[in-house]
Design a protein around this motif. Structure first.
Motif, PDB file in Angstrom:
ATOM      1  N   ARG A 165       0.425 -10.325   3.267  1.00 50.04           N
ATOM      2  CA  ARG A 165       1.781 -10.359   3.805  1.00 50.04           C
ATOM      3  C   ARG A 165       1.986 -11.707   4.506  1.00 50.04           C
ATOM      4  N   TYR A 224      -6.245  -7.398  -1.374  1.00 51.44           N
ATOM      5  CA  TYR A 224      -5.643  -6.100  -1.668  1.00 51.44           C
ATOM      6  C   TYR A 224      -4.163  -6.130  -1.313  1.00 51.44           C
ATOM      7  N   ARG A 225      -3.861  -6.794  -0.200  1.00 48.68           N
ATOM      8  CA  ARG A 225      -2.465  -6.936   0.205  1.00 48.68           C
ATOM      9  C   ARG A 225      -2.379  -8.199   1.031  1.00 48.68           C
ATOM     10  N   LYS A 229     -11.030 -16.867   8.829  1.00 45.29           N
ATOM     11  CA  LYS A 229     -11.268 -15.908   9.904  1.00 45.29           C
ATOM     12  C   LYS A 229     -11.763 -14.576   9.330  1.00 45.29           C
ATOM     13  N   LEU A 230     -11.151 -14.182   8.214  1.00 47.08           N
ATOM     14  CA  LEU A 230     -11.537 -12.936   7.556  1.00 47.08           C
ATOM     15  C   LEU A 230     -12.981 -13.021   7.059  1.00 47.08           C
ATOM     16  N   HIS A 272      -1.034 -11.809   7.115  1.00 52.62           N
ATOM     17  CA  HIS A 272      -1.745 -10.547   7.312  1.00 52.62           C
ATOM     18  C   HIS A 272      -2.418 -10.206   5.986  1.00 52.62           C
ATOM     19  N   VAL A 323      -5.208  -7.945   3.848  1.00 47.78           N
ATOM     20  CA  VAL A 323      -6.080  -6.785   3.762  1.00 47.78           C
ATOM     21  C   VAL A 323      -7.036  -7.027   2.606  1.00 47.78           C
ATOM     22  N   ALA A 349     -14.653  -6.145   3.421  1.00 49.79           N
ATOM     23  CA  ALA A 349     -13.495  -5.256   3.547  1.00 49.79           C
ATOM     24  C   ALA A 349     -13.026  -5.236   4.990  1.00 49.79           C
ATOM     25  N   GLY A 350     -11.735  -5.237   5.171  1.00 50.41           N
ATOM     26  CA  GLY A 350     -11.174  -5.257   6.509  1.00 50.41           C
ATOM     27  C   GLY A 350      -9.850  -5.970   6.473  1.00 50.41           C
ATOM     28  N   GLU A 351      -9.281  -6.218   7.633  1.00 53.95           N
ATOM     29  CA  GLU A 351      -8.007  -6.914   7.625  1.00 53.95           C
ATOM     30  C   GLU A 351      -7.897  -7.841   8.812  1.00 53.95           C
ATOM     31  N   VAL A 352      -6.991  -8.800   8.704  1.00 53.95           N
ATOM     32  CA  VAL A 352      -6.862  -9.793   9.752  1.00 53.95           C
ATOM     33  C   VAL A 352      -5.417 -10.275   9.793  1.00 53.95           C
ATOM     34  N   TYR A 353      -4.953 -10.592  10.997  1.00 57.60           N
ATOM     35  CA  TYR A 353      -3.659 -11.247  11.142  1.00 57.60           C
ATOM     36  C   TYR A 353      -3.887 -12.519  11.924  1.00 57.60           C
ATOM     37  N   HIS A 354      -3.462 -13.632  11.380  1.00 54.29           N
ATOM     38  CA  HIS A 354      -3.663 -14.898  12.075  1.00 54.29           C
ATOM     39  C   HIS A 354      -2.408 -15.739  11.915  1.00 54.29           C
ATOM     40  N   ARG A 355      -2.068 -16.487  12.955  1.00 52.87           N
ATOM     41  CA  ARG A 355      -0.877 -17.320  12.847  1.00 52.87           C
ATOM     42  C   ARG A 355      -1.138 -18.698  13.426  1.00 52.87           C
ATOM     43  N   GLU A 396      -1.766 -10.540  -5.201  1.00 53.94           N
ATOM     44  CA  GLU A 396      -2.687  -9.436  -5.452  1.00 53.94           C
ATOM     45  C   GLU A 396      -3.380  -9.562  -6.801  1.00 53.94           C
TER      46      GLU A 396
END
Lengths: 369, 153
Positions: A329, A326-327, A86-87, A316, A318, A299-305, A54
């Motif tokens: 994970r 911002y975050r 991707k984000l 993940h 944000v 701005a937004g969020e994404v989860y990719h694996r 962060e």
């Protein structure tokens, strides 16, 4: 055996047991030779990487990924870089050549990681010779990484929109050499360990994990495929250019220690197949797309694996639109997979627990983050 | 990760079947649904059991400290249908802040929830063994909260 009176005792398995690739402590409650309860203790390596992310820019965070699972840094970097791409919405801008190089690096890293698994699992059964065999080819792969990235274990090679540098002229001939010897080496690995009677007696039918339990615990990767979960992200949700390669996904049904071992061994052979294709088809061209100097995802969020050598590694992220996440994970496969050991160890002999633990193939740097 | 399901229909179904107080949530890149924490466990149970959805894997459990609230985020996946769903629970910054544990639905949640409890300081009601997992037992504070500052910076 039942008429011999024994007293219950607690036994510390670790920390710093060589089989744990780092610092893990399992507190076993023993009834004679058998484990009746196991409690996992992790966190000795916790470095607060998620918090550190962060306060760093997206680009500055790339080298940290190599330090998570320090025996497969390339794959960790790939997972992070692909998530940010991707984000940003620039996944499709990565040049052809860079995509091929990523596949080459990822599959080399998968082999290197599985070789560490092979070697250390043999070592946990007091087999020192297989250990030397596995580390021999792993070293050759690390030489290749050194040629490409200048570093053997913490490559810092992936970049948003491609890779840091093109391959030098030594690289492809050296890769060719490795691909030529790999089939012979695989034979050697199998010859010295797989067929060994002691090895079979100590792994077959030991610490079986049912499909249902594996799903419930969220197990992924080779450990899940050994339990009959036929799922591989490279085949079922191809990212990058994986849909262009022909390879099989090894799946086994019983989920015992032997199956977890053999799935990884078979995967190495499949990775060699992918590498052969990538070697033949590698195109010329640029290796880095034109991306902004300062990465500011919307701005937004994404989860990719992605399919990591140890399971599904997900990020993940944000974003609040600034240059720092911002975050962030990190959902690491090892963190999820090690949890099942508390249940798996119950009923095992102490010596079998060591091997069963090795067969999960975890790395503590990724568990603790 | 691109297989999107009809979130409107899912939300309508959940609200009708169990009054889940669910709504569709647009977060720019990926759509998700928002559920009231009071109905969380029932909703998750339904999402796992219902043959139409069959979310048999909890891939990830994450938490975010926004200025206005804490959000706990569940990433679900179905091996059979190969589809994804993101479920969010928003909680105000009350003290103590809590959400119900979903470890009865997926055992995978146990370690994830312990980590969120450890690093973000969110309690999970009915968790079988809620202890710190990465940090020592006597550590003060929850490092992933925004008001926890690093010493080095």
């Amino acid at each position: 055996m039942n008429d011999i009176r024994t007293q219950e005792m607690n036994l510390n398995f670790g920390p710093q047991h060589p089989s744990t690739h780092g610092v893990y402590r399992g507190v076993f409650t023993m009834e004679g030779e058998y484990i009746t309860k196991c409690v996992n203790h992790i966190g000795y390596l916790h470095r607060g990487i998620e918090k550190m992310a962060e306060s760093r820019t997206y680009t500055q965070f790339i080298p940290y990924n190599g330090r998570l699972d320090y025996v497969s840094g390339m794959l960790n970097e790939e997972a992070y870089v692909r998530t940010v791409e991707k984000l940003m919405g620039i996944s499709d801008q990565v040049p052809e050549r860079a995509e091929y190089i990523r596949v080459i690096m990822a599959e080399l890293q998968r082999i290197a990681s599985h070789l560490v698994f092979y070697s250390s699992m043999a070592l946990d059964m007091a087999g020192f010779t297989p250990w030397t065999y596995g580390f021999r080819e792993r070293d050759t792969i690390l030489d290749l990484f050194e040629m490409a990235a200048g570093s053997r274990m913490m490559p810092n090679y992936m970049r948003f929109g491609g890779v840091a540098a093109d391959l030098n002229e030594e690289f492809m001939p050296a890769l060719r050499k490795l691909l030529d010897i790999m089939p012979k080496c695989m034979e050697e690995y199998h010859g010295i360990l797989t067929g060994n009677e002691i090895f079979q007696a100590r792994t077959k039918g030991v610490a079986s994990l049912s499909r249902e339990k594996a799903l419930n615990y969220g197990i992924s990767g080779p450990s899940a495929r050994a339990s009959g979960i036929d799922y591989d992200l490279r085949r079922d949700e191809p990212y990058g250019i994986y849909d262009r390669f022909k390879f099989n996904v090894p799946v086994r049904q019983t989920g015992d220690t032997f199956d977890r071992y053999i799935v990884r061994m078979d995967e190495m052979a499949e990775s060699v197949k992918i590498l052969e294709q990538a070697y033949r088809e590698l195109p010329e061209g640029p290796v880095l797309a034109k991306v902004p100097k300062i990465i500011k995802p919307p701005a937004g969020e994404v989860y990719h694996r992605i399919e990591h050598s140890k399971g599904h590694l997900g990020f993940h992220i944000v974003s609040d639109g600034t240059a720092k996440p911002y975050r962030l994970r990190i959902c690491s496969p090892c963190f999820v997979n090690v949890a099942v050991f508390e249940e798996m160890a119950v009923g095992l002999h102490l010596q079998d627990a060591v091997v069963a633990f090795a067969s999960l193939d975890i790395v503590l740097g990724e568990i603790d983050r | 990760m691109d297989k999107k399901m009809d979130r409107q229909a899912l939300v309508a179904f959940l609200n009708e079947k169990m009054d889940a107080q669910a709504e569709v949530f647009e977060d720019n890149t990926e759509g998700s649904i928002k559920v009231s924490r009071l109905k969380l466990v029932e909703t998750m149970q339904e999402l796992r059991e219902n043959p139409q959805y069959k979310f048999d894997v909890l891939m990830n459990l994450s938490s975010v400290d926004y200025p206005e609230n804490f959000t706990v985020i569940y990433h679900l996946f179905s091996i059979e249908h190969k589809h994804y769903l993101t479920v969010k629970v928003e909680i105000t910054k009350e003290n103590p802040c809590w959400v119900p544990s979903v470890s009865s639905v997926w055992k995978a949640a146990q370690v994830h929830e312990r980590e969120v409890f450890d690093l973000m300081g969110i309690l999970f009601n009915d968790h079988p063994d809620l202890r710190r997992i990465l940090l020592p037992e006597d550590f003060a504070g929850h490092p992933l909260r925004k008001d926890f500052t690093q010493q080095a910076d």
